[in-house]
Design an enzyme around this catalytic site. Structure first.
Site, PDB file in Angstrom:
ATOM      1  N   SER A   1      13.345   7.003  -5.754  1.00 52.38           N
ATOM      2  CA  SER A   1      11.930   7.569  -5.930  1.00 52.38           C
ATOM      3  C   SER A   1      11.819   8.888  -5.092  1.00 52.38           C
ATOM      4  CB  SER A   1      10.754   6.510  -5.401  1.00 52.38           C
ATOM      5  OG  SER A   1      11.107   6.380  -4.248  1.00 52.38           O
TER       6      SER A   1
ATOM      7  N   ASP B   1       2.074   7.869   0.212  1.00 53.79           N
ATOM      8  CA  ASP B   1       1.452   6.583   0.178  1.00 53.79           C
ATOM      9  C   ASP B   1       2.232   5.918   1.193  1.00 53.79           C
ATOM     10  OD1 ASP B   1       4.008   6.131  -0.886  1.00 53.79           O
ATOM     11  OD2 ASP B   1       3.483   5.947  -3.019  1.00 53.79           O
TER      12      ASP B   1
ATOM     13  N   HIS C   1       6.225   6.967   0.347  1.00 48.15           N
ATOM     14  CA  HIS C   1       6.546   8.450  -0.123  1.00 48.15           C
ATOM     15  C   HIS C   1       5.959   9.372   0.549  1.00 48.15           C
ATOM     16  CE1 HIS C   1       7.220   5.397  -3.366  1.00 48.15           C
ATOM     17  NE2 HIS C   1       8.305   5.860  -3.362  1.00 48.15           N
TER      18      HIS C   1
END
Ligand SMILES: *[C@@H]1O[C@H](CO)[C@@H](O)[C@H](O)[C@H]1NC(C)=O
Ligand SMILES: *[C@@H]1O[C@H](CO)[C@@H](O)[C@H](O)[C@H]1NC(C)=O
Ligand SMILES: *[C@@H]1O[C@H](CO)[C@@H](O)[C@H](O)[C@H]1NC(C)=O
Length: 364
Positions: free
Chosen positions: A52, A339, A342
Site C-alpha cells: 500500500s 491513518d 499509512h
C-alpha cells in the site's frame, strides 16, 4: 517480542469495507501529476511492485478503504485507490523521473495504449513478499504479471527496458504484521524470519533485473515501532524501540544482500531507499540553523484520520445510518501519518525530500 493480537484486528479493519464503482469513475479518479522537475526524453518507464505504500489503485474498490472517503481528499480530491489523503511514494518517484505516475495494472484493460508508456504499477495494498492476511497477489505473483506483459502480451520491448527503466519495490511491512499475529511466533523466530524474507527479496530483485529493468530501488523497512497502530498504546508519544530494532535488523540484512547483488550484477543495478532514516528524520523534532526547534509537523506520531472507537478505523461509516465513524485532523498538510499505518501526502513529501539525494543513483 510478544504477539500482538490487536495488530491483527486493526489491520484487518483497514481492509474491510464496501463500495461500488464504475470503470469510468475509476479512470477519472486517476489523474496525473503536472510537475516534472527531471528531464526525460519520454522513454523512461517505471514499474512498481509491492504494497500500500506504492499502490495507486490496484486493490478492488469493494474491499478497500482506499476507495472510500476521506482517502484522496487532498489529491486527486476524492477517493482514487491510494492509501493516503493524497500522493504516495510511487507518485513522488514518478515525479522525480519526470513521468506521469504509472497506470495501475488492474486498470490497464480500460486504458488507452498511450497510458501504458510510463510503465505500470503492480503493487497491491496489504500484500507482501510472502502471503499475508489479505488475499492479494504476493511479490512473486506481481512479478509474474509483469513477465506476462513482457513475454506473452509484448506490451513492452525488453530492449527498451534495458536502456531506460526503473523499478520500485516496496515490501515487507505486511510480512512482519502477518508474522507477529501468528501464534507462537515470538522474537526467537524473528531473526530466522527476517533472513527468509530477505532471501526471497533478493531472488525477486534478481528476477526483475533479469527481465531487463535497468535500475531497481527497494525500500528499507520503516521504523515499525513508530506506526500509530502501535504507538496508540503509548498515546502516540513514543515509538516501540523493540520493534524498531526488528526493522533495523531487517535493513542490515537487506543491505548486506543488496551489496552482494550489486557486486554480482556489475553495474550497481540495485539501490535501497532508506525509509527508516526518512521516517525518523521527519518524526524527530528538528532544529534550525540557530538551534531553535522547528515545528513542521503537529504531533508527529498521531495519525490525521482515526476511527471514533477501537472498532472503527479511518473511512468507517455506520452501516445502518451511513454516519461517519472517523475524525480528521484540522491540518492534514501538517500531519505525517494519515491513518494507523499509512503516511499523509505531507508525510510522503517529507520522505521524498530525504530520499532525493539517493534517487540520483537511478541515473548513474
Ligand atoms: C505467492 O503466491 C503464489 C500463488 O498463490 C504461491 O504459489 C507462492 O507460493 C507464493 N510465493 C511466496 C514466496 O509466498
Ligand atoms: C511462524 O511463522 C511462520 C511463517 O511466518 C510459520 O511457518 C511457523 O510455523 C510459525 N511458527 C510457529 C511456532 O508457529
Ligand atoms: C517516552 O520517552 C521519553 C524519553 O524518550 C521518556 O522519558 C518517557 O518515559 C517515555 N514514555 C513512555 C510512556 O514510555
Amino acid at each position: 517480542m510478544e504477539k500482538k493480537p490487536t495488530v491483527a484486528s486493526s489491520f484487518c479493519l483497514l481492509l474491510l469495507c464496501v463500495a461500488t464503482s464504475t470503470v469510468a469513475e475509476v479512470l477519472e479518479a486517476h489523474p496525473h501529476l503536472h510537475h516534472q522537475p527531471h528531464k526525460n526524453d519520454g522513454s523512461i518507464k517505471l514499474f512498481v511492485f509491492g504494497d500500500s505504500y506504492a499502490d495507486t489503485g490496484n486493490v478492488r474498490k469493494s474491499v478497500s478503504p482506499s476507495w472510500k472517503e476521506p482517502y484522496g481528499i487532498t489529491f486527486p480530491g476524492k477517493p482514487a485507490g491510494r492509501f493516503s489523503d493524497g500522493r504516495v511514494l510511487t507518485d513522488y518517484l514518478a515525479q522525480f523521473l519526470g513521468i506521469r505516475s504509472p497506470l495501475p495494472y488492474a486498470l490497464r484493460k480500460y486504458a488507452k495504449k498511450s497510458k501504458l508508456e510510463n510503465g505500470m504499477n503492480f503493487a497491491y495494498g496489504g500484500t507482501g513478499v510472502f502471503d499475508t492476511l489479505v488475499s492479494g497477489p504476493n511479490l512473486t505473483t506481481q512479478i509474474g504479471f509483469f513477465q506476462q506483459l513482457l513475454e506473452q502480451e509484448k506490451v513492452y520491448d525488453k530492449r527498451d527496458l534495458i536502456k531506460s527503466s526503473v523499478a520500485l519495490v516496496s515490501v515487507a511491512g505486511n510480512d512482519y504484521t502477518t508474522h507477529f499475529v501468528k501464534p507462537g511466533n515470538g522474537s526467537k523466530d524473528l531473526a530466522e524470519f527476517t533472513k527468509s524474507i530477505v532471501k526471497q527479496i533478493a531472488v525477486d530483485l534478481m528476477r526483475i533485473r533479469d527481465l531487463g529493468v535497468r535500475k531497481i530501488a527497494v525500500t528499507a523497512l520503516e521504523p515499525m515501532g513508530c506506526l500509530p497502530l502501535l504507538t496508540s498504546f503509548l498515546s502516540y508519544q513514543n515509538c516501540s524501540e523493540t520493534l524498531n530494532l526488528a526493522s533495523m535488523f531487517h535493513n542490515q540484512v537487506l543491505r548486506q544482500n543488496v551489496e552482494q547483488l550489486n557486486k554480482e550484477s556489475k553495474k550497481s543495478a540495485f539501490i535501497i531507499l532508506d525509509l527508516y532514516g526518512a521516517f525518523l528524520s521527519a518524526i524527530k523534532p528538528q532544529k534550525d540553523h540557530q538551534g531553535k526547534m522547528m515545528v513542521q509537523i503537529d504531533d508527529p506520531l498521531k495519525p490525521c484520520c482515526v476511527g471514533v472507537g477501537s472498532e472503527y478505523s479511518c473511512g468507517s461509516v455506520d452501516e445502518s445510518t451511513g454516519a461517519k465513524k472517523y475524525g480528521i485532523c484540522r491540518n492534514p498538510e501538517r500531519s505525517f501519518f494519515w491513518d494507523t499505518v499509512h503516511l499523509s501526502q505531507n508525510g510522503w513529501n517529507d520522505v521524498y525530500s530525504s530520499l532525493k539525494s539517493s534517487l540520483h543513483q537511478l541515473y548513474s
